[in-house]
Design an enzyme around this catalytic site. Sequence first.
Site, PDB file in Angstrom:
ATOM      1  N   HIS A 143       5.287  -3.689  -4.763  1.00 26.30           N
ATOM      2  CA  HIS A 143       6.427  -2.768  -4.780  1.00 26.30           C
ATOM      3  C   HIS A 143       7.456  -3.269  -5.800  1.00 26.30           C
ATOM      4  O   HIS A 143       7.796  -4.459  -5.810  1.00 26.30           O
ATOM      5  CB  HIS A 143       7.115  -2.736  -3.412  1.00 26.30           C
TER       6      HIS A 143
ATOM      7  N   ASP B  83       6.525   5.553  -5.494  1.00 26.08           N
ATOM      8  CA  ASP B  83       6.193   5.518  -4.065  1.00 26.08           C
ATOM      9  C   ASP B  83       6.613   6.849  -3.425  1.00 26.08           C
ATOM     10  O   ASP B  83       7.711   7.354  -3.675  1.00 26.08           O
ATOM     11  CB  ASP B  83       6.935   4.351  -3.391  1.00 26.08           C
ATOM     12  N   ILE B  84       5.720   7.405  -2.604  1.00 24.76           N
ATOM     13  CA  ILE B  84       5.958   8.725  -2.012  1.00 24.76           C
ATOM     14  C   ILE B  84       7.118   8.695  -1.003  1.00 24.76           C
ATOM     15  O   ILE B  84       7.732   9.725  -0.727  1.00 24.76           O
ATOM     16  CB  ILE B  84       4.651   9.246  -1.354  1.00 24.76           C
TER      17      ILE B  84
ATOM     18  N   GLN C 198       1.997  -4.125   5.738  1.00 22.13           N
ATOM     19  CA  GLN C 198       1.015  -3.469   4.870  1.00 22.13           C
ATOM     20  C   GLN C 198       0.414  -2.262   5.588  1.00 22.13           C
ATOM     21  O   GLN C 198      -0.065  -2.384   6.721  1.00 22.13           O
ATOM     22  CB  GLN C 198      -0.105  -4.442   4.470  1.00 22.13           C
TER      23      GLN C 198
ATOM     24  N   HIS D 195      -1.177  -4.002  -3.640  1.00 28.59           N
ATOM     25  CA  HIS D 195      -0.142  -3.331  -4.435  1.00 28.59           C
ATOM     26  C   HIS D 195       1.151  -4.132  -4.402  1.00 28.59           C
ATOM     27  O   HIS D 195       1.423  -4.862  -3.444  1.00 28.59           O
ATOM     28  CB  HIS D 195       0.107  -1.906  -3.939  1.00 28.59           C
TER      29      HIS D 195
ATOM     30  N   ASN E  20       3.080  -6.835   0.419  1.00 28.08           N
ATOM     31  CA  ASN E  20       2.769  -7.021   1.834  1.00 28.08           C
ATOM     32  C   ASN E  20       1.284  -7.273   2.062  1.00 28.08           C
ATOM     33  O   ASN E  20       0.438  -6.591   1.480  1.00 28.08           O
ATOM     34  CB  ASN E  20       3.183  -5.779   2.625  1.00 28.08           C
TER      35      ASN E  20
HETATM   36  P1  5GP Z   1       2.691  -1.005   2.181  1.00 28.76           P
HETATM   37  O1  5GP Z   1       3.426  -0.584   3.424  1.00 28.76           O
HETATM   38  O2  5GP Z   1       1.190  -1.002   2.401  1.00 28.76           O
HETATM   39  O3  5GP Z   1       3.192  -2.270   1.547  1.00 28.76           O
HETATM   40  O4  5GP Z   1       3.027   0.103   1.091  1.00 28.76           O
HETATM   41  C1  5GP Z   1       2.306   1.283   0.945  1.00 28.76           C
HETATM   42  C2  5GP Z   1       3.206   2.228   0.220  1.00 28.76           C
HETATM   43  O5  5GP Z   1       2.432   3.272  -0.283  1.00 28.76           O
HETATM   44  C3  5GP Z   1       4.281   2.850   1.119  1.00 28.76           C
HETATM   45  O6  5GP Z   1       5.573   2.513   0.613  1.00 28.76           O
HETATM   46  C4  5GP Z   1       3.996   4.341   1.046  1.00 28.76           C
HETATM   47  O7  5GP Z   1       5.169   5.118   0.976  1.00 28.76           O
HETATM   48  C5  5GP Z   1       3.156   4.461  -0.204  1.00 28.76           C
HETATM   49  N1  5GP Z   1       2.178   5.542  -0.157  1.00 28.76           N
HETATM   50  C6  5GP Z   1       1.301   5.792   0.850  1.00 28.76           C
HETATM   51  N2  5GP Z   1       0.531   6.864   0.538  1.00 28.76           N
HETATM   52  C7  5GP Z   1       0.948   7.271  -0.688  1.00 28.76           C
HETATM   53  C8  5GP Z   1       0.525   8.338  -1.543  1.00 28.76           C
HETATM   54  O8  5GP Z   1      -0.372   9.123  -1.240  1.00 28.76           O
HETATM   55  N3  5GP Z   1       1.186   8.464  -2.723  1.00 28.76           N
HETATM   56  C9  5GP Z   1       2.185   7.614  -3.101  1.00 28.76           C
HETATM   57  N4  5GP Z   1       2.777   7.844  -4.276  1.00 28.76           N
HETATM   58  N5  5GP Z   1       2.594   6.602  -2.324  1.00 28.76           N
HETATM   59  C10 5GP Z   1       1.987   6.430  -1.132  1.00 28.76           C
END
Ligand code: 5GP
Length: 137
Positions: A100, A29-30, A92, A98, A85
């Site tokens: 985590h 995760d970035i 989300q 996805h 999420n």
């Molecule tokens: P969500 O908030 O949708 O459950 O999680 C999305 C996750 O994707 C976040 O933790 C965010 O840091 C990660 N993310 C978003 N864009 C990128 C990207 O371009 N590369 C990577 N490696 N992670 C990303």
Amino acid sequence: MDCIFCRIIAGDIPSHKVYEDDATLAFLDINPASQGHAVVIPKEHAADLFSLSPDALAATAKATQTVARLLQRGVHPEGINILQNNGPSAGQSVFHYHVHVIPRWSGDRALGMWKPGATDHAAFATLAAQLRGGEGA
Ligand code: 5GP
Ligand code: ZN
């Protein structure tokens, strides 16, 4: 293609790959909650849990276990959280399903979602019965 994760699958956006098989990909995760925080995704695009096919769901679950094992071996966490999420209100931000995988250490404060409090058992009994009644709905 405006889905960031589909672009990562296609190789248009770089990522730090942790695991890959025919149906899934996992990468760091970035914006990690902890060291080793990885995201596991199906290669099939689906916005969330509700639109994902059962086969892709199963493949992602299997890959999640593999990634958890890789993290266990690689960063030796004391525990691991699995988080998924659905919808903006649930946190989300990327609308490609996805999971985590978040390594945890005592006192790391990586997640602070649940606060201790008194359990209202009567309310729980009602809610659980209500949920069982809605099974398959
Ligand atoms: P969500 O908030 O949708 O459950 O999680 C999305 C996750 O994707 C976040 O933790 C965010 O840091 C990660 N993310 C978003 N864009 C990128 C990207 O371009 N590369 C990577 N490696 N992670 C990303
Ligand atoms: Zn996608």
